[in-house]
Design a protein around this motif. Sequence first.
Motif, PDB file in Angstrom:
ATOM      1  N   LEU A 103      -5.083  -5.737 -14.644  1.00  0.00           N
ATOM      2  CA  LEU A 103      -5.865  -5.924 -13.419  1.00  0.00           C
ATOM      3  C   LEU A 103      -4.900  -6.360 -12.336  1.00  0.00           C
ATOM      4  CD1 LEU A 103      -8.784  -6.067 -12.292  1.00  0.00           C
ATOM      5  CD2 LEU A 103      -8.759  -8.475 -12.878  1.00  0.00           C
ATOM      6  N   GLU A 104      -4.773  -5.552 -11.304  1.00  0.00           N
ATOM      7  CA  GLU A 104      -3.738  -5.791 -10.295  1.00  0.00           C
ATOM      8  C   GLU A 104      -4.341  -5.935  -8.904  1.00  0.00           C
ATOM      9  OE1 GLU A 104      -1.404  -2.441  -8.648  1.00  0.00           O
ATOM     10  OE2 GLU A 104      -1.916  -3.950  -7.176  1.00  0.00           O
ATOM     11  N   GLY A 105      -3.838  -6.909  -8.141  1.00  0.00           N
ATOM     12  CA  GLY A 105      -4.312  -7.046  -6.760  1.00  0.00           C
ATOM     13  C   GLY A 105      -3.939  -8.381  -6.160  1.00  0.00           C
ATOM     14  N   GLY A 128       0.226 -11.248  -6.446  1.00  0.00           N
ATOM     15  CA  GLY A 128       1.399 -11.382  -5.573  1.00  0.00           C
ATOM     16  C   GLY A 128       1.006 -10.897  -4.192  1.00  0.00           C
ATOM     17  N   GLY A 129       1.822 -11.226  -3.216  1.00  0.00           N
ATOM     18  CA  GLY A 129       1.511 -10.839  -1.843  1.00  0.00           C
ATOM     19  C   GLY A 129       1.547  -9.331  -1.654  1.00  0.00           C
ATOM     20  N   THR A 130       1.055  -8.915  -0.516  1.00  0.00           N
ATOM     21  CA  THR A 130       1.080  -7.489  -0.210  1.00  0.00           C
ATOM     22  C   THR A 130       2.521  -6.962  -0.225  1.00  0.00           C
ATOM     23  OG1 THR A 130       0.459  -5.835   1.435  1.00  0.00           O
ATOM     24  CG2 THR A 130       1.163  -7.956   2.304  1.00  0.00           C
ATOM     25  N   ALA A 131       2.704  -5.789  -0.759  1.00  0.00           N
ATOM     26  CA  ALA A 131       4.016  -5.117  -0.839  1.00  0.00           C
ATOM     27  C   ALA A 131       5.064  -5.924  -1.601  1.00  0.00           C
ATOM     28  CB  ALA A 131       4.525  -4.766   0.558  1.00  0.00           C
ATOM     29  N   SER A 132       4.598  -6.806  -2.483  1.00  0.00           N
ATOM     30  CA  SER A 132       5.560  -7.587  -3.281  1.00  0.00           C
ATOM     31  C   SER A 132       6.139  -6.725  -4.405  1.00  0.00           C
ATOM     32  CB  SER A 132       4.877  -8.821  -3.882  1.00  0.00           C
ATOM     33  OG  SER A 132       3.755  -8.426  -4.646  1.00  0.00           O
ATOM     34  N   GLY A 133       5.439  -5.646  -4.747  1.00  0.00           N
ATOM     35  CA  GLY A 133       5.908  -4.791  -5.830  1.00  0.00           C
ATOM     36  C   GLY A 133       4.988  -4.853  -7.044  1.00  0.00           C
ATOM     37  N   LYS A 134       3.727  -5.237  -6.843  1.00  0.00           N
ATOM     38  CA  LYS A 134       2.791  -5.335  -7.979  1.00  0.00           C
ATOM     39  C   LYS A 134       2.622  -3.992  -8.673  1.00  0.00           C
ATOM     40  CE  LYS A 134      -0.575  -6.788  -5.313  1.00  0.00           C
ATOM     41  NZ  LYS A 134       0.172  -6.829  -4.038  1.00  0.00           N
ATOM     42  N   THR A 135       2.339  -2.967  -7.863  1.00  0.00           N
ATOM     43  CA  THR A 135       2.116  -1.643  -8.457  1.00  0.00           C
ATOM     44  C   THR A 135       3.382  -1.161  -9.155  1.00  0.00           C
ATOM     45  OG1 THR A 135       0.664  -1.220  -6.594  1.00  0.00           O
ATOM     46  CG2 THR A 135       1.242   0.680  -7.931  1.00  0.00           C
ATOM     47  N   THR A 136       4.521  -1.427  -8.515  1.00  0.00           N
ATOM     48  CA  THR A 136       5.797  -1.005  -9.108  1.00  0.00           C
ATOM     49  C   THR A 136       6.021  -1.694 -10.453  1.00  0.00           C
ATOM     50  OG1 THR A 136       6.646  -0.794  -6.855  1.00  0.00           O
ATOM     51  CG2 THR A 136       8.276  -0.823  -8.624  1.00  0.00           C
ATOM     52  N   VAL A 137       5.753  -3.008 -10.502  1.00  0.00           N
ATOM     53  CA  VAL A 137       5.926  -3.752 -11.758  1.00  0.00           C
ATOM     54  C   VAL A 137       4.986  -3.207 -12.835  1.00  0.00           C
ATOM     55  CG1 VAL A 137       5.521  -6.021 -12.827  1.00  0.00           C
ATOM     56  CG2 VAL A 137       6.884  -5.871 -10.737  1.00  0.00           C
ATOM     57  N   GLY A 160      10.354  -8.804  -7.942  1.00  0.00           N
ATOM     58  CA  GLY A 160       9.515  -7.693  -8.418  1.00  0.00           C
ATOM     59  C   GLY A 160      10.232  -6.694  -9.304  1.00  0.00           C
ATOM     60  N   GLY A 161      10.125  -5.418  -8.928  1.00  0.00           N
ATOM     61  CA  GLY A 161      10.638  -4.333  -9.767  1.00  0.00           C
ATOM     62  C   GLY A 161      12.147  -4.323  -9.929  1.00  0.00           C
ATOM     63  N   ASP A 162      12.853  -5.113  -9.119  1.00  0.00           N
ATOM     64  CA  ASP A 162      14.311  -5.176  -9.310  1.00  0.00           C
ATOM     65  C   ASP A 162      14.677  -6.051 -10.501  1.00  0.00           C
ATOM     66  OD1 ASP A 162      14.837  -3.577  -7.189  1.00  0.00           O
ATOM     67  OD2 ASP A 162      15.076  -5.224  -5.750  1.00  0.00           O
ATOM     68  N   ASN A 163      13.699  -6.830 -10.962  1.00  0.00           N
ATOM     69  CA  ASN A 163      13.989  -7.802 -12.022  1.00  0.00           C
ATOM     70  C   ASN A 163      13.734  -7.187 -13.406  1.00  0.00           C
ATOM     71  OD1 ASN A 163      14.189 -10.022 -13.663  1.00  0.00           O
ATOM     72  ND2 ASN A 163      13.264 -11.403 -12.155  1.00  0.00           N
ATOM     73  N   ALA A 187       8.858  -6.130   5.885  1.00  0.00           N
ATOM     74  CA  ALA A 187       9.539  -4.875   6.222  1.00  0.00           C
ATOM     75  C   ALA A 187       8.889  -3.703   5.506  1.00  0.00           C
ATOM     76  CB  ALA A 187      11.019  -4.981   5.837  1.00  0.00           C
ATOM     77  N   ARG A 188       8.586  -3.884   4.230  1.00  0.00           N
ATOM     78  CA  ARG A 188       7.949  -2.796   3.461  1.00  0.00           C
ATOM     79  C   ARG A 188       6.571  -2.499   4.014  1.00  0.00           C
ATOM     80  NH1 ARG A 188       8.712  -5.015  -2.596  1.00  0.00           N
ATOM     81  NH2 ARG A 188      10.954  -4.802  -2.796  1.00  0.00           N
ATOM     82  N   ARG A 189       5.865  -3.557   4.341  1.00  0.00           N
ATOM     83  CA  ARG A 189       4.485  -3.407   4.800  1.00  0.00           C
ATOM     84  C   ARG A 189       4.444  -2.676   6.145  1.00  0.00           C
ATOM     85  NH1 ARG A 189      -0.865  -5.695   3.849  1.00  0.00           N
ATOM     86  NH2 ARG A 189      -1.976  -4.639   5.487  1.00  0.00           N
ATOM     87  N   ARG A 204       6.588  -0.602   7.226  1.00  0.00           N
ATOM     88  CA  ARG A 204       6.899   0.809   6.956  1.00  0.00           C
ATOM     89  C   ARG A 204       5.660   1.522   6.394  1.00  0.00           C
ATOM     90  NH1 ARG A 204      11.561   0.201   3.759  1.00  0.00           N
ATOM     91  NH2 ARG A 204      10.278   0.344   1.906  1.00  0.00           N
ATOM     92  N   ARG A 205       5.023   0.885   5.440  1.00  0.00           N
ATOM     93  CA  ARG A 205       3.866   1.519   4.794  1.00  0.00           C
ATOM     94  C   ARG A 205       2.699   1.663   5.783  1.00  0.00           C
ATOM     95  NH1 ARG A 205       1.288  -1.408  -0.353  1.00  0.00           N
ATOM     96  NH2 ARG A 205       0.328  -2.699   1.227  1.00  0.00           N
ATOM     97  N   ASP A 206       2.446   0.598   6.547  1.00  0.00           N
ATOM     98  CA  ASP A 206       1.317   0.638   7.477  1.00  0.00           C
ATOM     99  C   ASP A 206       1.526   1.662   8.579  1.00  0.00           C
ATOM    100  OD1 ASP A 206       0.023  -1.219   6.055  1.00  0.00           O
ATOM    101  OD2 ASP A 206       0.056  -2.799   7.565  1.00  0.00           O
TER     102      ASP A 206
HETATM  103  P1  ADP Z   1       2.217  -3.826  -3.978  1.00  0.00           P
HETATM  104  O1  ADP Z   1       1.480  -3.106  -5.068  1.00  0.00           O
HETATM  105  O2  ADP Z   1       2.488  -5.264  -4.301  1.00  0.00           O
HETATM  106  O3  ADP Z   1       1.579  -3.655  -2.623  1.00  0.00           O
HETATM  107  P2  ADP Z   1       4.194  -1.723  -4.240  1.00  0.00           P
HETATM  108  O4  ADP Z   1       4.707  -1.726  -5.638  1.00  0.00           O
HETATM  109  O5  ADP Z   1       3.194  -0.687  -3.849  1.00  0.00           O
HETATM  110  O6  ADP Z   1       3.667  -3.178  -3.857  1.00  0.00           O
HETATM  111  O7  ADP Z   1       5.457  -1.638  -3.268  1.00  0.00           O
HETATM  112  C1  ADP Z   1       5.275  -1.628  -1.863  1.00  0.00           C
HETATM  113  C2  ADP Z   1       6.330  -0.712  -1.256  1.00  0.00           C
HETATM  114  O8  ADP Z   1       7.617  -1.239  -1.518  1.00  0.00           O
HETATM  115  C3  ADP Z   1       6.304   0.697  -1.839  1.00  0.00           C
HETATM  116  O9  ADP Z   1       6.607   1.598  -0.816  1.00  0.00           O
HETATM  117  C4  ADP Z   1       7.391   0.660  -2.891  1.00  0.00           C
HETATM  118  O10 ADP Z   1       7.971   1.925  -3.078  1.00  0.00           O
HETATM  119  C5  ADP Z   1       8.391  -0.313  -2.272  1.00  0.00           C
HETATM  120  N1  ADP Z   1       9.102  -1.087  -3.303  1.00  0.00           N
HETATM  121  C6  ADP Z   1       8.549  -1.767  -4.333  1.00  0.00           C
HETATM  122  N2  ADP Z   1       9.493  -2.380  -5.070  1.00  0.00           N
HETATM  123  C7  ADP Z   1      10.677  -2.068  -4.490  1.00  0.00           C
HETATM  124  C8  ADP Z   1      12.040  -2.399  -4.768  1.00  0.00           C
HETATM  125  N3  ADP Z   1      12.361  -3.187  -5.798  1.00  0.00           N
HETATM  126  N4  ADP Z   1      12.993  -1.919  -3.937  1.00  0.00           N
HETATM  127  C9  ADP Z   1      12.669  -1.140  -2.877  1.00  0.00           C
HETATM  128  N5  ADP Z   1      11.416  -0.787  -2.548  1.00  0.00           N
HETATM  129  C10 ADP Z   1      10.423  -1.240  -3.345  1.00  0.00           C
END
Ligand code: ADP
Length: 292
Positions: A183-185, A29-38, A253-256, A213-215, A217-219
């Motif tokens: 395997l995530e990336g 999935g794209g950057t900051a899509s929520g891969k790690t969260t999932v 992503g993680g909302d689902n 927006a997430r990216r 913030r993170r960057d």
């Molecule tokens: P990836 O691994 O795809 O880069 P992350 O799971 O690390 O994505 O999520 C990127 C950022 O978005 C993190 O700061 C995470 O806390 C936030 N995030 C992920 N999923 C959600 C969500 N469902 N709602 C709000 N913020 C989220």
Amino acid sequence: AQFLSSPRSLSSSQLADSIKQPFVIGVSGGTASGKTTVCDMIIQQLHDHRVVLVNQLGFCSMRIDAALSHMRLMLGVQLRNRGSTTGSAFCTLVLSLCLTGILCISVPNQLDSFYRGLTAEESERAHEYNFDHPDAFDTEQMLECVEKLKGGNSVHLPIYDFKNHRRCSESFRQVNASDVIILEGILVFHDQRVRDLMNMKIFVDTDADVRLARRIRRDTVERGRDYAKFVKPAFDDFVLPSKKYADVIIPRGGDNHVAIDLIVQHIRTKLGQHDLCKIYPNVYVIQSTFQI
Ligand code: ADP
Ligand code: C5P
């Protein structure tokens, strides 16, 4: 009792044939899509299925067969010594672990580990380096690692320092072989040889504006990268085209939670079908005893 004395014994070659490989899941999935969260959510839900005992015994990152041999040592019995009291106690203990669904789940194996380190010269011009292009990754090393894990071996993964774009030379992360390897990336589906090692491919599909927006913030907080110059174009050129290889696409992503529940159920079913006794011969003996 008759079954006990003649369990479904297999010759060593039959046993070797019946040994199955770990279940490999790719999460892209794209950057900051929520891969790690999932991944975290999947692992957490699978963990629910385990008992606390596993952690207390310190077996959480061991393969079940490694855990079994460790327990065998602790109890000072031969696994096949089922007639003795100690053997029975051991069997009961192992059985209760098996029954409560203890399965060894790997630490997620992130693609970050496979970023190539930049040379000193490249580092000076890091803002011009495209970290979203497939060439930024050491695909051969990733392939080798997944092959090793799939073959039941442990691997040493490099640790990547995002700030300095380098691999830490003095440390690494050991990942032990497990029943499930994740395997995530962003580009884990890019190379066909790596894709071919996967039993299940998940694409986390989150709206580009949300990701941006997430990216940002993170960057801003952690990394300092230019989204428009490299990240967005590389997503369109490489990551999005790899979505077609996914078996499952998770919107939001993680909302689902429904999608994550379904995936967790599927993994449990697959692990059940794997039939522990076939993966690990030691467990095979124990389970036949239990079936009586
Ligand atoms: P990836 O691994 O795809 O880069 P992350 O799971 O690390 O994505 O999520 C990127 C950022 O978005 C993190 O700061 C995470 O806390 C936030 N995030 C992920 N999923 C959600 C969500 N469902 N709602 C709000 N913020 C989220
Ligand atoms: O966690 P995520 O999947 O978002 O990580 C991939 C992203 O990390 C890429 O989009 C890439 O731009 C970024 N990256 C970075 N600095 C590095 C290596 C990768 O910002 N040194």
